[in-house]
Design a protein around this motif. Structure first.
Motif, mmCIF file in Angstrom:
data_model
loop_
_atom_site.group_PDB
_atom_site.id
_atom_site.type_symbol
_atom_site.label_atom_id
_atom_site.label_comp_id
_atom_site.label_asym_id
_atom_site.label_seq_id
_atom_site.Cartn_x
_atom_site.Cartn_y
_atom_site.Cartn_z
ATOM 1 N N ASN A 150 -11.455 -0.611 -10.889
ATOM 2 C CA ASN A 150 -11.710 -1.961 -10.359
ATOM 3 C C ASN A 150 -11.453 -1.947 -8.851
ATOM 4 N N TYR A 151 -12.335 -1.254 -8.134
ATOM 5 C CA TYR A 151 -12.099 -1.001 -6.713
ATOM 6 C C TYR A 151 -12.069 -2.284 -5.875
ATOM 7 N N LYS A 152 -12.933 -3.211 -6.193
ATOM 8 C CA LYS A 152 -12.971 -4.467 -5.427
ATOM 9 C C LYS A 152 -11.653 -5.210 -5.566
ATOM 10 N N LYS A 153 -11.144 -5.302 -6.792
ATOM 11 C CA LYS A 153 -9.876 -5.991 -7.034
ATOM 12 C C LYS A 153 -8.723 -5.248 -6.356
ATOM 13 N N ALA A 154 -8.761 -3.917 -6.401
ATOM 14 C CA ALA A 154 -7.710 -3.119 -5.760
ATOM 15 C C ALA A 154 -7.644 -3.431 -4.271
ATOM 16 N N LYS A 155 -8.804 -3.480 -3.625
ATOM 17 C CA LYS A 155 -8.815 -3.762 -2.178
ATOM 18 C C LYS A 155 -8.344 -5.186 -1.888
ATOM 19 N N GLU A 156 -8.705 -6.129 -2.748
ATOM 20 C CA GLU A 156 -8.256 -7.519 -2.549
ATOM 21 C C GLU A 156 -6.736 -7.598 -2.558
ATOM 22 N N LEU A 157 -6.102 -6.884 -3.471
ATOM 23 C CA LEU A 157 -4.640 -6.898 -3.571
ATOM 24 C C LEU A 157 -4.000 -6.250 -2.340
ATOM 25 N N LEU A 158 -4.601 -5.175 -1.858
ATOM 26 C CA LEU A 158 -4.066 -4.518 -0.661
ATOM 27 C C LEU A 158 -4.200 -5.410 0.559
ATOM 28 N N TYR A 159 -5.312 -6.115 0.644
ATOM 29 C CA TYR A 159 -5.494 -7.052 1.764
ATOM 30 C C TYR A 159 -4.507 -8.218 1.674
ATOM 31 N N GLN A 160 -4.187 -8.648 0.433
ATOM 32 C CA GLN A 160 -3.174 -9.698 0.266
ATOM 33 C C GLN A 160 -1.830 -9.239 0.797
ATOM 34 N N ALA A 161 -1.480 -7.985 0.494
ATOM 35 C CA ALA A 161 -0.211 -7.445 1.002
ATOM 36 C C ALA A 161 -0.220 -7.415 2.525
ATOM 37 N N LEU A 162 -1.329 -7.028 3.107
ATOM 38 C CA LEU A 162 -1.422 -6.945 4.571
ATOM 39 C C LEU A 162 -1.440 -8.330 5.215
ATOM 40 N N SER A 163 -1.901 -9.347 4.477
ATOM 41 C CA SER A 163 -1.862 -10.708 5.021
ATOM 42 C C SER A 163 -0.427 -11.213 5.128
ATOM 43 N N ILE A 164 0.451 -10.634 4.295
ATOM 44 C CA ILE A 164 1.877 -10.977 4.353
ATOM 45 C C ILE A 164 2.563 -10.176 5.451
ATOM 46 N N ASN A 165 2.216 -8.893 5.534
ATOM 47 C CA ASN A 165 2.805 -8.019 6.557
ATOM 48 C C ASN A 165 1.729 -7.030 7.009
ATOM 49 N N GLU A 166 1.174 -7.291 8.173
ATOM 50 C CA GLU A 166 0.070 -6.458 8.663
ATOM 51 C C GLU A 166 0.512 -5.043 9.019
ATOM 52 N N ASN A 167 1.803 -4.824 9.109
ATOM 53 C CA ASN A 167 2.325 -3.499 9.426
ATOM 54 C C ASN A 167 2.831 -2.742 8.191
ATOM 55 N N PHE A 168 2.459 -3.199 7.009
ATOM 56 C CA PHE A 168 2.871 -2.535 5.775
ATOM 57 C C PHE A 168 2.052 -1.247 5.642
ATOM 58 N N ILE A 169 2.646 -0.128 6.068
ATOM 59 C CA ILE A 169 1.873 1.113 6.181
ATOM 60 C C ILE A 169 1.394 1.634 4.825
ATOM 61 N N GLN A 170 2.145 1.349 3.754
ATOM 62 C CA GLN A 170 1.716 1.807 2.440
ATOM 63 C C GLN A 170 0.378 1.174 2.042
ATOM 64 N N ALA A 171 0.220 -0.115 2.392
ATOM 65 C CA ALA A 171 -1.047 -0.785 2.073
ATOM 66 C C ALA A 171 -2.176 -0.231 2.926
ATOM 67 N N LEU A 172 -1.914 0.015 4.218
ATOM 68 C CA LEU A 172 -2.934 0.617 5.087
ATOM 69 C C LEU A 172 -3.314 2.010 4.588
ATOM 70 N N TYR A 173 -2.305 2.750 4.181
ATOM 71 C CA TYR A 173 -2.536 4.098 3.654
ATOM 72 C C TYR A 173 -3.407 4.051 2.399
ATOM 73 N N GLN A 174 -3.047 3.191 1.451
ATOM 74 C CA GLN A 174 -3.806 3.107 0.201
ATOM 75 C C GLN A 174 -5.209 2.543 0.423
ATOM 76 N N LEU A 175 -5.355 1.667 1.413
ATOM 77 C CA LEU A 175 -6.705 1.193 1.748
ATOM 78 C C LEU A 175 -7.569 2.339 2.255
#
Length: 589
Positions: A150-175
């Motif tokens: 479910n790639y679209k949903k996965a990216k939506e969740l990662l973007y949600q994390a980044l909307s909370i903290n744009e410097n969350f490197i784990q989310a940037l990495y997984q994106l």
């Protein structure tokens, strides 16, 4: 200095990152007061950070015995148990701490690892209900969605994390990883570069950067990225592995060094042993390759692929008996059946040259256990020099060449096959309205026959060979069929029929030659090759599985033809020696 002062100093050292000083003081405290929960707890955290999980468990246990209602102590114990692989004990504690979103998140991770994605999703959702800003719950749920494609949903969740903290490197990495999976390399590069700008001292970020650059074919930059990861962490096996993969062809020495470095770090890494074995094998360092494949087998004795690779290496080092033992073991596991049957069909004739008795014993065992397998039946008959049925000849040829279809053309180059060239020279650029290529294979003759004809039809027993021939766009029509069956039922006639390197797989060629005569036009022509038999009056099945036809046997089948011409030619090379045969050129009238 009293215990309370020592404890305060130790906690201060820990809080400011002076871990060694903190550890010394905590241990000093426990000498005098071994059950002090705070000291056991902080020492447990230090052990946990160092990856000493068994010690962490003991220390947290001690802390919880004295202070069982302290949720931090209980939670840390559950984390340590989880890291030790004691997941059931960890689950029991986490479930008692369901008010802590961290516990719910960890429960999600445990069930995700167990493959229970439904339960995992439930726990991640509960964690986010407790804390809508919990970055790790968004991240872990995204990884779960990725597992389910479910790639679209996965990216939506990662973007949600980044909307909370744009410097969350784990989310940037997984994106970046997600983008790379989807081959969206522009966004992958953008996300991993953002992560590295935030933190330049994390090895896995540089590894991902190298992977993206590699896919962009920016090889030099990719290697620099992997080197950065290795410089940050000399034990970064992922970076070493990727570097090895990238340099296998261009600089095998560097690749070998990287693989051997990984082995020094991780002596159980089967992927590395496999890759190093393949690398050494390409360099003809077969004994060293054998050692690598044996290591894989020792680590994973029940792994079919490990056994198969080791068997091939043993076979190439002329240890046929051990190789055969492994091949039979794999057949007993009902895996890689076709590949193993092909290997045995190739190996047993070679082994037979060196040790007839043992090779024949194994061939008999093979045929006994697989009485309906055409390769086993044909190989045993060949080793015994016995006759086979026409049905088994067809089944053997079809099965054997299906397996070798993809590498057939390359193999013919290696054997310096002269047959297509000999036929082409014989035709002398003459044009024919209709041509039939019997046993056309991958289209070796079709490549030049198409220029001599208006209609070119190819027949072969192997569907995979026909598929390759089709891709060469030489033939007007192609049929997957037994040539005898085709000639029996077709009503077409042809100006030219050829059978290049076909009759070496057929014992009785008389019915085919009679039918060929019937399907030639009045001035039709038939060109074919056979392997030479030293006895002109015999047709014999050789131990290598091919028939050799006696010259007089062939001539006796050609009584209907008006013009008969034949000459001795070199068909190909076998074991660096000429394989001699005959090229026959016949005319109907």
């Amino acid at each position: 200095m009293n215990q309370q002062t020592l404890l305060s100093s130790a906690i201060q050292f820990y809080a400011t990152g002076q871990i060694n000083e903190a550890e010394k003081l905590f241990r000093q405290i426990l000498k005098n007061e071994p059950y002090l929960p705070q000291a056991n707890y902080f020492l447990g955290l230090i052990a946990l950070d160092k990856g000493i999980y068994d010690e962490a468990c003991q220390l947290f246990y001690q802390a919880t015995l004295v202070a069982p209602k302290n949720n931090d102590y209980q939670y840390s114990l559950a984390v340590a148990l989880q890291e030790c692989g004691k997941t059931n004990e960890a689950i029991n504690i986490y479930e008692k701490l369901e008010d802590m979103p961290e516990s719910l998140n960890n429960l999600g991770n445990i069930f995700r690892a167990k493959g229970d994605l439904k339960s995992a999703r439930t726990y991640f959702d509960k964690a986010l209900e407790k804390d809508k800003n919990m970055l790790w719950a968004y991240l872990n749920k995204a990884l779960l969605e990725r597992e389910e494609k479910n790639y679209k949903k996965a990216k939506e969740l990662l973007y949600q994390a980044l909307s909370i903290n744009e410097n969350f490197i784990q989310a940037l990495y997984q994106l970046s990883v997600q983008n790379r999976i989807e081959n969206d390399l522009t966004n992958a590069l953008d996300n991993i570069e953002k992560a590295i700008q935030i933190n330049q001292t994390t090895d896995f970020l540089w590894v991902e950067y190298g992977k993206v650059l590699s896919k962009l074919n920016r090889i030099k930059e990719a290697l620099n990225a992997f080197d950065n990861a290795i410089q940050i962490n000399h034990f970064c096996t992922d970076a070493l592995f990727e570097k090895a993969l990238l340099t296998e062809e261009t600089n095998p020495d560097i690749a070998e060094q990287a693989y051997r470095t990984i082995i020094n770090i991780d002596t159980k890494n089967t992927a590395v042993f496999n890759n190093l074995g393949a690398l050494l094998y390409k360099q003809n360092r077969k004994l060293e390759a054998l050692e690598m494949y044996r290591n894989v087998f020792l680590i994973k004795p029940d792994d079919t692929n490990a056994a198969f690779n080791l068997a091939i290496a043993l076979e190439d080092n002329n240890d046929y008996q051990e190789a055969a033992g492994l091949y039979f073991k794999i057949l007993g596991q009902n895996q890689l059946q076709q590949q193993v049957h092909i290997r045995l069909a190739n190996m047993l004739p070679i082994w037979f040259e060196k040790d007839e008795k043992t090779a024949l014993l194994y061939a008999e065992g093979w045929q006994k256990n697989f009485p309906d397998n055409p390769l086993a039946v044909h190989t045993l008959k060949a080793l015994k020099g016995e006759k086979t049925s026409s049905d088994n000849d067809f089944a053997y040829t079809q099965t054997y060449y299906n397996a070798f279809a993809e590498t057939y053309d390359e193999k013919m180059i290696q054997l310096d096959c002269q047959i297509p060239k000999a036929i082409q020279n014989r035709l002398n650029n003459e044009h024919y309205e209709t041509i039939l290529d019997l046993g056309c294979g991958t289209g070796a003759c079709g490549a030049f026959l198409k220029d001599f004809s208006s209609e070119l039809i190819g027949i072969d027993a192997s569907p995979k060979m026909i598929e390759i021939a089709k891709n060469k766009n030489c033939y007007t029509k192609l049929y997957t069929q037994d040539i005898l069956d085709y000639l029996t039922h077709t009503k077409k006639t042809f100006d030219l029929i050829i059978a290049a390197d076909v009759f070496c797989y057929i014992e009785n060629i008389t019915p085919i030659i009679d039918l060929v005569h019937n399907h030639l036009t009045k001035t039709g022509r038939f060109i074919f090759t056979v392997e030479k038999n030293q006895n002109d009056n015999q047709t014999t099945l050789q131990y290598n599985g091919r028939y050799q036809h006696g010259l007089n046997i062939i001539k006796n089948t050609l009584i209907h033809f008006k013009q008969i011409d034949h000459n001795q030619i070199v068909l190909r090379q076998e074991k660096k020696q000429d394989c001699i045969g005959y090229l026959f050129d016949l005319k109907k009238g």
